[in-house]
Design a protein around this motif. Structure first.
Motif, mmCIF file in Angstrom:
data_model
loop_
_atom_site.group_PDB
_atom_site.id
_atom_site.type_symbol
_atom_site.label_atom_id
_atom_site.label_comp_id
_atom_site.label_asym_id
_atom_site.label_seq_id
_atom_site.Cartn_x
_atom_site.Cartn_y
_atom_site.Cartn_z
ATOM 1 N N VAL A 1 0.771 -1.342 -0.026
ATOM 2 C CA VAL A 1 -0.049 0.076 0.151
ATOM 3 C C VAL A 1 0.739 1.180 0.115
ATOM 4 C CG1 VAL A 1 -1.572 1.447 1.318
ATOM 5 C CG2 VAL A 1 -1.824 -1.132 1.025
ATOM 6 N N ILE A 2 1.858 1.344 0.695
ATOM 7 C CA ILE A 2 2.938 2.459 0.860
ATOM 8 C C ILE A 2 3.623 2.629 -0.801
ATOM 9 C CG2 ILE A 2 5.065 3.228 1.698
ATOM 10 C CD1 ILE A 2 4.504 1.887 4.213
ATOM 11 N N TRP A 3 3.859 1.840 -1.220
ATOM 12 C CA TRP A 3 4.453 1.692 -2.583
ATOM 13 C C TRP A 3 3.241 2.184 -3.531
ATOM 14 C CZ3 TRP A 3 9.009 2.685 -3.958
ATOM 15 C CH2 TRP A 3 10.227 2.070 -3.289
ATOM 16 N N PHE B 1 -6.417 2.211 -17.405
ATOM 17 C CA PHE B 1 -5.909 2.948 -16.170
ATOM 18 C C PHE B 1 -6.496 2.509 -14.778
ATOM 19 C CE2 PHE B 1 -3.729 5.758 -19.128
ATOM 20 C CZ PHE B 1 -2.604 6.070 -18.189
ATOM 21 N N GLN B 2 -7.765 2.280 -14.859
ATOM 22 C CA GLN B 2 -8.411 1.545 -13.814
ATOM 23 C C GLN B 2 -8.022 0.292 -13.496
ATOM 24 O OE1 GLN B 2 -13.106 1.723 -12.065
ATOM 25 N NE2 GLN B 2 -12.896 0.840 -14.298
ATOM 26 N N CYS B 3 -7.447 -0.310 -14.035
ATOM 27 C CA CYS B 3 -6.521 -1.803 -13.642
ATOM 28 C C CYS B 3 -5.553 -1.298 -12.702
ATOM 29 C CB CYS B 3 -5.865 -2.365 -15.019
ATOM 30 S SG CYS B 3 -7.079 -2.864 -16.308
ATOM 31 N N LEU B 4 -4.753 -0.243 -12.648
ATOM 32 C CA LEU B 4 -4.061 0.177 -11.323
ATOM 33 C C LEU B 4 -4.723 0.191 -10.403
ATOM 34 C CD1 LEU B 4 -1.983 3.161 -13.252
ATOM 35 C CD2 LEU B 4 -1.221 0.481 -12.953
ATOM 36 N N ALA B 5 -6.104 0.560 -10.238
ATOM 37 C CA ALA B 5 -6.576 0.506 -8.855
ATOM 38 C C ALA B 5 -6.928 -0.745 -8.130
ATOM 39 C CB ALA B 5 -8.000 1.101 -9.139
ATOM 40 N N LEU B 6 -6.406 -1.855 -9.142
ATOM 41 C CA LEU B 6 -6.551 -3.310 -8.221
ATOM 42 C C LEU B 6 -5.629 -3.341 -7.389
ATOM 43 C CD1 LEU B 6 -7.236 -5.370 -11.620
ATOM 44 C CD2 LEU B 6 -8.910 -4.984 -10.013
ATOM 45 N N TRP B 7 -4.445 -2.648 -7.557
ATOM 46 C CA TRP B 7 -3.424 -2.720 -6.495
ATOM 47 C C TRP B 7 -3.958 -1.572 -5.328
ATOM 48 C CZ3 TRP B 7 2.437 -1.152 -7.962
ATOM 49 C CH2 TRP B 7 3.300 -1.212 -6.794
ATOM 50 N N PRO B 8 -4.236 -2.319 -4.181
ATOM 51 C CA PRO B 8 -4.594 -1.487 -3.109
ATOM 52 C C PRO B 8 -3.796 -0.212 -2.684
ATOM 53 C CG PRO B 8 -5.059 -3.652 -2.566
ATOM 54 C CD PRO B 8 -4.113 -3.922 -3.739
ATOM 55 N N GLY B 9 -4.334 0.803 -2.791
ATOM 56 C CA GLY B 9 -3.562 2.027 -2.076
ATOM 57 C C GLY B 9 -3.475 3.017 -3.537
ATOM 58 N N PHE B 10 -3.452 2.471 -4.823
ATOM 59 C CA PHE B 10 -3.142 3.154 -6.181
ATOM 60 C C PHE B 10 -4.385 4.227 -6.287
ATOM 61 C CE2 PHE B 10 0.364 2.190 -8.871
ATOM 62 C CZ PHE B 10 0.111 3.319 -9.676
ATOM 63 N N SER B 11 -5.541 3.958 -5.817
ATOM 64 C CA SER B 11 -6.630 4.886 -5.855
ATOM 65 C C SER B 11 -7.327 4.824 -7.110
ATOM 66 C CB SER B 11 -6.383 6.230 -5.486
ATOM 67 O OG SER B 11 -7.505 7.249 -5.737
ATOM 68 N N ARG B 12 -8.643 4.124 -7.066
ATOM 69 C CA ARG B 12 -9.473 4.187 -8.164
ATOM 70 C C ARG B 12 -9.536 5.526 -8.925
ATOM 71 N NH1 ARG B 12 -12.978 0.258 -9.032
ATOM 72 N NH2 ARG B 12 -13.179 0.045 -6.654
ATOM 73 N N SER B 13 -9.968 6.566 -8.031
ATOM 74 C CA SER B 13 -10.019 7.930 -8.616
ATOM 75 C C SER B 13 -8.806 8.505 -9.132
ATOM 76 C CB SER B 13 -10.912 8.828 -7.438
ATOM 77 O OG SER B 13 -11.920 8.513 -7.222
ATOM 78 N N GLY B 14 -7.923 8.372 -8.621
ATOM 79 C CA GLY B 14 -6.442 8.763 -8.846
ATOM 80 C C GLY B 14 -6.229 8.201 -10.212
ATOM 81 N N SER B 15 -6.103 6.858 -10.133
ATOM 82 C CA SER B 15 -5.822 6.187 -11.763
ATOM 83 C C SER B 15 -6.713 6.861 -12.872
ATOM 84 C CB SER B 15 -5.883 4.609 -11.464
ATOM 85 O OG SER B 15 -5.151 4.273 -10.356
ATOM 86 N N THR B 16 -7.992 6.691 -12.606
ATOM 87 C CA THR B 16 -8.904 6.799 -13.759
ATOM 88 C C THR B 16 -8.922 8.525 -14.051
ATOM 89 O OG1 THR B 16 -10.701 6.923 -12.058
ATOM 90 C CG2 THR B 16 -10.426 4.964 -13.449
#
Length: 267
Positions: free
Chosen positions: A116-118, A157-172
């Motif tokens: 999550v930190i990463w 880009f929403q695929c990145l949000a599958l990594w917890p901590g990346f943020s769905r809103s931030g990615s999309t």
């Protein structure tokens, strides 16, 4: 205590779910501080309050959601070109496919403090890059100008949000800016896209854990659901007014600060 914990975590969920700051990171931090973590009850609670947040989106965008299925037409909306279910399907498909293929891996390997930190750091860097390389002037100044290709790019880009901590809103939102949307349009498309995505994920998790729920959990779940709904409604309205002026960079800086706080508390 259940009502207090439910209300605090519901507030955290509602305020952070749709801002590009990672609701997952905040929920893990808040749960750790409250001693409410590591149990099926805690995990199921997080799923339930997500329904509160997504209900706020439905209330806020009800006209637009009805227009997607032809039950409402916004004033001035062109018949030949407007946001429709195909845009949503294109935005959902990549993350849904990857989520189904790697669901168990994500649950087992990516829900840790270190990952999550990463994700907080890398997501913040992505948002800074999106601001630096966004298309100007944007080709989509409102939702009805979003193209199918732009919707699909946001979906990637929403695929990145599958990594917890990346943020769905931030990615999309980052994907939307890079695809040619302005900040307002990218944010609105992100929120609308979140409805089917979050409902599907929430229903799946609820069905998986249904037999583990008890009537005694109702005060906790109701307090969390209601609080998440109220604060998400406030957060959405506030964020949409703010994003066009502040852009994404201040949220990136906040993510870096959160990552440091996360690292210090989890040591």
């Amino acid at each position: 205590m259940d009502i207090l914990i439910g209300s605090i975590l519901g507030m955290v969920e509602g305020l952070t779910e749709f801002a590009p700051v990672s609701s997952t990171g905040h929920m893990i931090l808040a749960g750790h501080l409250l001693g409410f973590e590591g149990t099926v009850r805690a995990t199921t609670f997080e799923v339930v309050i997500q329904l509160g947040s997504i209900s706020a989106v439905v209330v806020f965008f009800w006209k637009r959601l009805l227009s997607l299925v032809g039950l409402y037409r916004t004033p001035g909306q062109e018949k030949s070109a407007h946001l429709n279910p195909v845009h949503i399907l294109l935005g959902m498909f990549p993350a849904c496919l990857l989520g189904l293929l790697f669901h168990n891996y994500i649950k087992e390997k990516l829900f840790t403090a270190q990952t999550v930190i990463w994700a907080l750091i890398l997501g913040g860097i992505l948002m800074i890059l999106a601001e630096a390389f966004r298309k100007a002037p944007p080709s989509a100044a409102n939702l009805d100008q979003v193209t199918y290709s732009q919707a699909f790019i946001v979906g990637l880009f929403q695929c990145l949000a599958l990594w917890p901590g990346f943020s769905r809103s931030g990615s999309t939102i980052s994907g939307g800016l890079l695809a040619g949307m302005n900040h307002q349009t990218a944010s609105e498309f992100t929120f609308i896209l979140a409805v089917p995505m979050m409902v599907a994920a929430t229903v799946k998790d609820l069905l998986d854990n249904w037999e583990l729920l008890h009537a005694s959990d109702l005060p906790l779940f109701i307090a969390g659901f209601v609080t998440a709904f109220v604060f998400a409604l406030i957060s959405i309205r506030f964020f949409l007014r703010l994003i066009s002026r502040l852009k994404l960079t201040p949220f990136s800086i906040y993510r870096f600060i959160l990552a440091i706080a996360f690292w210090g508390l989890m040591k």
